[in-house]
Each structure stands twice: as C-alpha cells, then as structure tokens.
Design a protein around this motif. Structure first.
Motif, mmCIF file in Angstrom:
data_model
loop_
_atom_site.group_PDB
_atom_site.id
_atom_site.type_symbol
_atom_site.label_atom_id
_atom_site.label_comp_id
_atom_site.label_asym_id
_atom_site.label_seq_id
_atom_site.Cartn_x
_atom_site.Cartn_y
_atom_site.Cartn_z
ATOM 1 N N PRO A 33 12.260 4.275 4.009
ATOM 2 C CA PRO A 33 10.890 4.473 3.498
ATOM 3 C C PRO A 33 10.610 3.724 2.202
ATOM 4 C CG PRO A 33 11.855 6.549 4.224
ATOM 5 C CD PRO A 33 12.960 5.543 4.238
ATOM 6 N N THR A 34 11.600 3.683 1.314
ATOM 7 C CA THR A 34 11.384 3.012 0.031
ATOM 8 C C THR A 34 11.091 1.529 0.230
ATOM 9 O OG1 THR A 34 12.882 4.565 -1.053
ATOM 10 C CG2 THR A 34 12.386 2.521 -2.214
ATOM 11 N N ALA A 35 11.885 0.884 1.068
ATOM 12 C CA ALA A 35 11.667 -0.534 1.339
ATOM 13 C C ALA A 35 10.329 -0.771 2.022
ATOM 14 C CB ALA A 35 12.804 -1.068 2.213
ATOM 15 N N LEU A 36 9.960 0.143 2.932
ATOM 16 C CA LEU A 36 8.688 -0.008 3.643
ATOM 17 C C LEU A 36 7.513 0.096 2.677
ATOM 18 C CD1 LEU A 36 7.369 -0.319 6.427
ATOM 19 C CD2 LEU A 36 7.300 2.177 6.581
ATOM 20 N N VAL A 37 7.576 1.038 1.758
ATOM 21 C CA VAL A 37 6.497 1.204 0.780
ATOM 22 C C VAL A 37 6.378 -0.029 -0.094
ATOM 23 C CG1 VAL A 37 5.802 2.482 -1.282
ATOM 24 C CG2 VAL A 37 6.562 3.723 0.752
ATOM 25 N N ILE A 38 7.508 -0.551 -0.556
ATOM 26 C CA ILE A 38 7.486 -1.739 -1.418
ATOM 27 C C ILE A 38 6.818 -2.914 -0.718
ATOM 28 C CG2 ILE A 38 8.933 -3.494 -2.517
ATOM 29 C CD1 ILE A 38 10.954 -1.250 -3.111
ATOM 30 N N VAL A 39 7.217 -3.164 0.530
ATOM 31 C CA VAL A 39 6.721 -4.342 1.243
ATOM 32 C C VAL A 39 5.265 -4.165 1.668
ATOM 33 C CG1 VAL A 39 6.998 -5.756 3.315
ATOM 34 C CG2 VAL A 39 9.011 -5.022 2.026
ATOM 35 N N VAL A 40 4.954 -3.043 2.304
ATOM 36 C CA VAL A 40 3.605 -2.857 2.851
ATOM 37 C C VAL A 40 2.573 -2.726 1.728
ATOM 38 C CG1 VAL A 40 2.118 -1.341 4.199
ATOM 39 C CG2 VAL A 40 4.424 -1.857 5.005
ATOM 40 N N VAL A 41 2.828 -1.833 0.777
ATOM 41 C CA VAL A 41 1.863 -1.617 -0.302
ATOM 42 C C VAL A 41 1.750 -2.863 -1.181
ATOM 43 C CG1 VAL A 41 1.292 -0.223 -2.317
ATOM 44 C CG2 VAL A 41 2.232 0.866 -0.276
ATOM 45 N N GLY A 42 2.872 -3.490 -1.473
ATOM 46 C CA GLY A 42 2.841 -4.705 -2.282
ATOM 47 C C GLY A 42 2.073 -5.824 -1.601
ATOM 48 N N THR A 43 2.273 -5.973 -0.289
ATOM 49 C CA THR A 43 1.569 -7.023 0.451
ATOM 50 C C THR A 43 0.068 -6.743 0.512
ATOM 51 O OG1 THR A 43 3.526 -7.477 1.823
ATOM 52 C CG2 THR A 43 1.398 -8.213 2.666
ATOM 53 N N LEU A 44 -0.297 -5.506 0.810
ATOM 54 C CA LEU A 44 -1.715 -5.157 0.867
ATOM 55 C C LEU A 44 -2.396 -5.363 -0.480
ATOM 56 C CD1 LEU A 44 -1.682 -1.911 3.065
ATOM 57 C CD2 LEU A 44 -2.332 -4.226 3.745
ATOM 58 N N GLY A 45 -1.706 -4.998 -1.549
ATOM 59 C CA GLY A 45 -2.268 -5.199 -2.873
ATOM 60 C C GLY A 45 -2.489 -6.658 -3.198
ATOM 61 N N SER A 46 -1.541 -7.492 -2.828
ATOM 62 C CA SER A 46 -1.679 -8.932 -3.078
ATOM 63 C C SER A 46 -2.842 -9.528 -2.302
ATOM 64 C CB SER A 46 -0.377 -9.649 -2.703
ATOM 65 O OG SER A 46 0.705 -9.182 -3.483
#
Length: 246
Positions: A33-46
């Motif tokens: 879950p931690t890795a998923l949050v980093i990638v998905v949320v970070g990508t959407l924010g960018s």
C-alpha cells in the motif's frame, strides 16, 4: 462494454502475476500500500499541476470510453444527411428548421442553423472548421494527461524506491524492519513502470484514436453541411459521405 480493452488489461496483469509465481515469489509481495500511494498520488499530483483542474477532470472522464466504447453513428448520420439534403433541395433551406429543433448535438444544431440562415457555403465551412479546431485542441489536451502520467509514473516510482532505501538505512540497527523498507523500494519501481506501460500509456494511445474518430465525425458533418449549402445533388452528397465510413 469493450471486451478487447478488458481482455488486454487482464492479460497484461496476468502476465506479471504469473511471472512472479514462476520465479518462485509470492503474490503478496507485490501488494505494498505504501508504494501504491507514493506512485499513484504522486503521479496524479504531477499531472494535475501540469494540466490544470478543468483539463484534468475532462481527461479523467474520457477514460470511461476505454471500456465503454461509444456507438458508431456513421450510418445514422448518413441517413440524416440524406434526409436533410433531399428536404433542402425540394423545400428550401428554411425547411431544415424542423430538424434543428430535434437535435441534441450542438454541432449539428449549429450546422443546421447556419443553413437555415442562408450563410455562404465557404463562410459556413470556415465557422464549422473553427468549431472543430477548438474541439480537437481541447480533447487532445485532455487525452494527453494519460501520456503525461505515463512519463511521470516511472520517475515517481524511483522516488518511492529512494524513500524505501532511506527507511532501510535509518533502521540498519533493527533487522526486523529492513524487509518492509526494501519491499517498498523495489515494489514502488514496479508500480511506476508497470502503471506507465500497462495502463497510462495504452489509455493515452486509445484516447488519441477516439479523438481522431470524433474529429472525423465532425469533419464529415461539416462537409455535408457545405455540400447542402452549395446545392449539390443529394446522391452525390450520399456518395461523398460513404467515403468517411471505416
């Protein structure tokens, strides 16, 4: 439902999962879950930062067409165009008023209104051309957010990997906590590269094709309105519309 898209996504994910099992790994190791949050949320924010909220929301809504493909209305449009051209030839342009009131497509309503107003054929084509150009620009900008996501996701995955390694370095004295940090480090990279190449970029490519289809549809309608305004024979207009069918 576009079962080809569903099957393609399922096949891509199945290949990753089966490969993990064949290598002797556990499927649970891929769910972090931690890795998923980093990638998905970070990508959407960018992507949101790059595109802005209106374009971002429009691009997200367009993603629905990946699995629910719009109905091809080419034959329906061809039949309507034949009716409009015959009516205009027999009864005059003002007779098209009754068809304009029944339309729920703004582009068709505008084209019929221009015909009933007696606008010059070349001026009509110019006005509709601007409409098409504006539509195409907005749709392509919205579809491009998925290509942007495909570019950002791998880099965000690397950031997740670095964060995981930092966590590992901070807990070298506690071996029991090293495994979680290393797992986040490697799985974040998998999520970034996997989402980019299995989800984001394929969606972007398919949306570009959908935009091309929509633009072709509008160009067909604009061409039909021009021919009607120019007083072309309904049979020749019908033959011309058949050239747009794929």
């Amino acid at each position: 439902m576009d079962w080809g898209s569903v099957a393609g996504l399922a096949l891509a994910l199945l290949g990753i999962l089966v490969g993990q099992l064949l290598e002797g790994g556990r499927l649970g190791a891929l769910f972090q879950p931690t890795a998923l949050v980093i990638v998905v949320v970070g990508t959407l924010g960018s992507v949101l930062l790059q595109s802005g909220l209106p374009t971002f929301k429009r691009g997200m809504r367009m993603a629905r067409t990946i699995f629910f493909k719009p109905v091809n209305k080419h034959r329906l449009y061809a039949a309507d165009i034949a009716l409009w051209s015959q009516t205009a030839r027999r009864e005059g342009m003002l007779s098209l008023q009754r068809y304009m009131d029944k339309q729920d497509d703004p582009f068709i309503s505008k084209g019929l209104r221009l015909l009933t107003d007696g606008v010059d054929p070349f001026k009509l084509r110019e006005i509709l051309g601007i409409e098409i150009s504006t539509f195409e620009t907005g749709e392509r900008q919205a579809a491009r957010i998925w290509d942007s996501a495909g570019g950002y996701a791998p880099t965000i995955g690397i950031l997740g990997a670095v964060l995981g390694l930092i966590h590992v370095m901070e807990n070298l004295s506690d071996p029991s906590r090293l495994g979680a940090g290393i797992a986040v480090a490697f799985v974040a990279t998998i999520y970034g590269v996997g989402l980019a190449n299995l989800v984001f970029l394929p969606i972007g490519g398919k949306l570009r094709t959908a935009v091309n289809d929509d633009v072709t549809r509008l160009e067909m309608l604009a061409d039909a309105f021009f021919c009607i305004a120019a007083g072309d024979n309904p049979l020749s207009i019908q033959e011309r519309m058949m050239a747009y069918e794929r």
